[in-house]
Design a protein around this motif. Structure first.
Motif, PDB file in Angstrom:
ATOM      1  N   ILE A 124       1.479   6.716  -6.825  1.00 44.23           N
ATOM      2  CA  ILE A 124       0.373   7.619  -7.141  1.00 44.23           C
ATOM      3  C   ILE A 124       0.760   9.070  -6.854  1.00 44.23           C
ATOM      4  O   ILE A 124       0.509   9.969  -7.664  1.00 44.23           O
ATOM      5  CB  ILE A 124      -0.892   7.222  -6.353  1.00 44.23           C
ATOM      6  CG1 ILE A 124      -1.407   5.879  -6.873  1.00 44.23           C
ATOM      7  CG2 ILE A 124      -1.969   8.291  -6.465  1.00 44.23           C
ATOM      8  CD1 ILE A 124      -2.483   5.250  -6.009  1.00 44.23           C
ATOM      9  N   ALA A 125       1.391   9.298  -5.711  1.00 44.28           N
ATOM     10  CA  ALA A 125       1.820  10.658  -5.369  1.00 44.28           C
ATOM     11  C   ALA A 125       2.864  11.159  -6.360  1.00 44.28           C
ATOM     12  O   ALA A 125       2.846  12.335  -6.742  1.00 44.28           O
ATOM     13  CB  ALA A 125       2.361  10.697  -3.943  1.00 44.28           C
ATOM     14  N   SER A 126       3.762  10.281  -6.784  1.00 38.53           N
ATOM     15  CA  SER A 126       4.782  10.674  -7.761  1.00 38.53           C
ATOM     16  C   SER A 126       4.136  11.063  -9.089  1.00 38.53           C
ATOM     17  O   SER A 126       4.571  12.022  -9.734  1.00 38.53           O
ATOM     18  CB  SER A 126       5.784   9.540  -7.973  1.00 38.53           C
ATOM     19  OG  SER A 126       6.516   9.314  -6.791  1.00 38.53           O
ATOM     20  N   TYR A 151       3.324  15.649   0.761  1.00 41.81           N
ATOM     21  CA  TYR A 151       3.104  15.170   2.129  1.00 41.81           C
ATOM     22  C   TYR A 151       2.790  13.673   2.147  1.00 41.81           C
ATOM     23  O   TYR A 151       3.375  12.916   2.923  1.00 41.81           O
ATOM     24  CB  TYR A 151       1.971  15.954   2.779  1.00 41.81           C
ATOM     25  CG  TYR A 151       1.608  15.455   4.150  1.00 41.81           C
ATOM     26  CD1 TYR A 151       2.423  15.719   5.244  1.00 41.81           C
ATOM     27  CD2 TYR A 151       0.455  14.703   4.363  1.00 41.81           C
ATOM     28  CE1 TYR A 151       2.095  15.251   6.506  1.00 41.81           C
ATOM     29  CE2 TYR A 151       0.122  14.230   5.614  1.00 41.81           C
ATOM     30  CZ  TYR A 151       0.949  14.507   6.683  1.00 41.81           C
ATOM     31  OH  TYR A 151       0.622  14.035   7.930  1.00 41.81           O
ATOM     32  N   ARG A 152       1.893  13.254   1.273  1.00 49.20           N
ATOM     33  CA  ARG A 152       1.514  11.837   1.259  1.00 49.20           C
ATOM     34  C   ARG A 152       2.660  10.940   0.810  1.00 49.20           C
ATOM     35  O   ARG A 152       2.862   9.857   1.349  1.00 49.20           O
ATOM     36  CB  ARG A 152       0.289  11.633   0.378  1.00 49.20           C
ATOM     37  CG  ARG A 152      -0.945  12.220   1.025  1.00 49.20           C
ATOM     38  CD  ARG A 152      -2.191  11.672   0.461  1.00 49.20           C
ATOM     39  NE  ARG A 152      -3.327  12.181   1.232  1.00 49.20           N
ATOM     40  CZ  ARG A 152      -4.563  12.131   0.825  1.00 49.20           C
ATOM     41  NH1 ARG A 152      -4.840  11.586  -0.336  1.00 49.20           N
ATOM     42  NH2 ARG A 152      -5.537  12.600   1.573  1.00 49.20           N
ATOM     43  N   ARG A 153       3.416  11.402  -0.182  1.00 48.02           N
ATOM     44  CA  ARG A 153       4.566  10.603  -0.609  1.00 48.02           C
ATOM     45  C   ARG A 153       5.598  10.522   0.505  1.00 48.02           C
ATOM     46  O   ARG A 153       6.178   9.469   0.751  1.00 48.02           O
ATOM     47  CB  ARG A 153       5.175  11.189  -1.888  1.00 48.02           C
ATOM     48  CG  ARG A 153       6.305  10.322  -2.431  1.00 48.02           C
ATOM     49  CD  ARG A 153       6.743  10.723  -3.799  1.00 48.02           C
ATOM     50  NE  ARG A 153       7.489  11.967  -3.781  1.00 48.02           N
ATOM     51  CZ  ARG A 153       8.060  12.502  -4.849  1.00 48.02           C
ATOM     52  NH1 ARG A 153       7.955  11.916  -6.032  1.00 48.02           N
ATOM     53  NH2 ARG A 153       8.719  13.631  -4.760  1.00 48.02           N
ATOM     54  N   LYS A 196       0.831  -1.201   0.000  1.00 45.21           N
ATOM     55  CA  LYS A 196       0.000   0.000   0.000  1.00 45.21           C
ATOM     56  C   LYS A 196       0.869   1.255   0.000  1.00 45.21           C
ATOM     57  O   LYS A 196       0.561   2.225  -0.685  1.00 45.21           O
ATOM     58  CB  LYS A 196      -0.921   0.018   1.218  1.00 45.21           C
ATOM     59  CG  LYS A 196      -2.037  -0.976   1.169  1.00 45.21           C
ATOM     60  CD  LYS A 196      -2.912  -0.853   2.394  1.00 45.21           C
ATOM     61  CE  LYS A 196      -4.024  -1.877   2.394  1.00 45.21           C
ATOM     62  NZ  LYS A 196      -4.881  -1.757   3.579  1.00 45.21           N
ATOM     63  N   TYR A 197       1.943   1.234   0.763  1.00 43.31           N
ATOM     64  CA  TYR A 197       2.830   2.396   0.814  1.00 43.31           C
ATOM     65  C   TYR A 197       3.554   2.583  -0.508  1.00 43.31           C
ATOM     66  O   TYR A 197       3.730   3.706  -0.975  1.00 43.31           O
ATOM     67  CB  TYR A 197       3.824   2.274   1.973  1.00 43.31           C
ATOM     68  CG  TYR A 197       3.146   2.277   3.325  1.00 43.31           C
ATOM     69  CD1 TYR A 197       2.292   3.309   3.698  1.00 43.31           C
ATOM     70  CD2 TYR A 197       3.363   1.252   4.225  1.00 43.31           C
ATOM     71  CE1 TYR A 197       1.665   3.317   4.927  1.00 43.31           C
ATOM     72  CE2 TYR A 197       2.739   1.252   5.470  1.00 43.31           C
ATOM     73  CZ  TYR A 197       1.895   2.289   5.812  1.00 43.31           C
ATOM     74  OH  TYR A 197       1.274   2.291   7.028  1.00 43.31           O
ATOM     75  N   LYS A 198       3.967   1.476  -1.132  1.00 42.87           N
ATOM     76  CA  LYS A 198       4.621   1.579  -2.437  1.00 42.87           C
ATOM     77  C   LYS A 198       3.657   2.141  -3.474  1.00 42.87           C
ATOM     78  O   LYS A 198       4.041   2.969  -4.298  1.00 42.87           O
ATOM     79  CB  LYS A 198       5.134   0.208  -2.886  1.00 42.87           C
ATOM     80  CG  LYS A 198       6.355  -0.255  -2.123  1.00 42.87           C
ATOM     81  CD  LYS A 198       6.841  -1.595  -2.628  1.00 42.87           C
ATOM     82  CE  LYS A 198       8.055  -2.049  -1.841  1.00 42.87           C
ATOM     83  NZ  LYS A 198       8.544  -3.367  -2.289  1.00 42.87           N
ATOM     84  N   GLN A 199       2.409   1.692  -3.401  1.00 46.12           N
ATOM     85  CA  GLN A 199       1.401   2.201  -4.324  1.00 46.12           C
ATOM     86  C   GLN A 199       1.143   3.688  -4.077  1.00 46.12           C
ATOM     87  O   GLN A 199       1.006   4.469  -5.014  1.00 46.12           O
ATOM     88  CB  GLN A 199       0.097   1.411  -4.177  1.00 46.12           C
ATOM     89  CG  GLN A 199      -0.953   1.813  -5.172  1.00 46.12           C
ATOM     90  CD  GLN A 199      -2.226   0.998  -5.019  1.00 46.12           C
ATOM     91  OE1 GLN A 199      -2.376   0.228  -4.079  1.00 46.12           O
ATOM     92  NE2 GLN A 199      -3.144   1.165  -5.946  1.00 46.12           N
ATOM     93  N   CYS A 200       1.135   4.074  -2.822  1.00 47.29           N
ATOM     94  CA  CYS A 200       0.937   5.484  -2.477  1.00 47.29           C
ATOM     95  C   CYS A 200       2.072   6.336  -3.042  1.00 47.29           C
ATOM     96  O   CYS A 200       1.831   7.429  -3.558  1.00 47.29           O
ATOM     97  CB  CYS A 200       0.850   5.630  -0.960  1.00 47.29           C
ATOM     98  SG  CYS A 200       0.530   7.312  -0.422  1.00 47.29           S
TER      99      CYS A 200
END
Length: 100
Positions: free
Chosen positions: A11-13, A27-29, A4-8
């Protein structure tokens, strides 16, 4: 959980490629990078977000937490090396002198 963190991060990138100053994306990344153990990358993103919006409380709080963690790790590493060299080498030297 880690996926989930890798996916986040992905997506943020993608969001940041469109708008590099997007505070929420930075912030989210950064939060995801922190959870993945990539503290340097998290710090970089948080600094960018802070420069874009110094009044953002969440960014300031997370930046302080990352910087404190990095400082603590640096101190632990320093103390660990200090102990290894102080005690380990000194004891070896004393034993070598006793054998003479």
């Amino acid at each position: 959980q880690q996926a989930k963190y890798k996916q986040c991060v992905k997506i943020a990138s993608a969001t940041l490629r469109i708008d590099p100053t997007n505070i929420k994306g930075l912030y989210r990344r950064a939060c995801a990078q922190r959870k993945l153990g990539n503290h340097k990358e998290a710090k970089r993103d948080l600094k960018d977000a802070y420069q874009a919006d110094p009044s953002n409380v969440a960014v300031r709080k997370e930046l302080r937490a990352v910087m404190k963690y990095m400082e603590d790790m640096q101190n632990r590493e320093k103390n660990g090396m200090k102990k290894a060299f102080t005690f380990g080498l000194y004891e070896d030297k004393v034993e070598a002198e006793k054998q003479k």
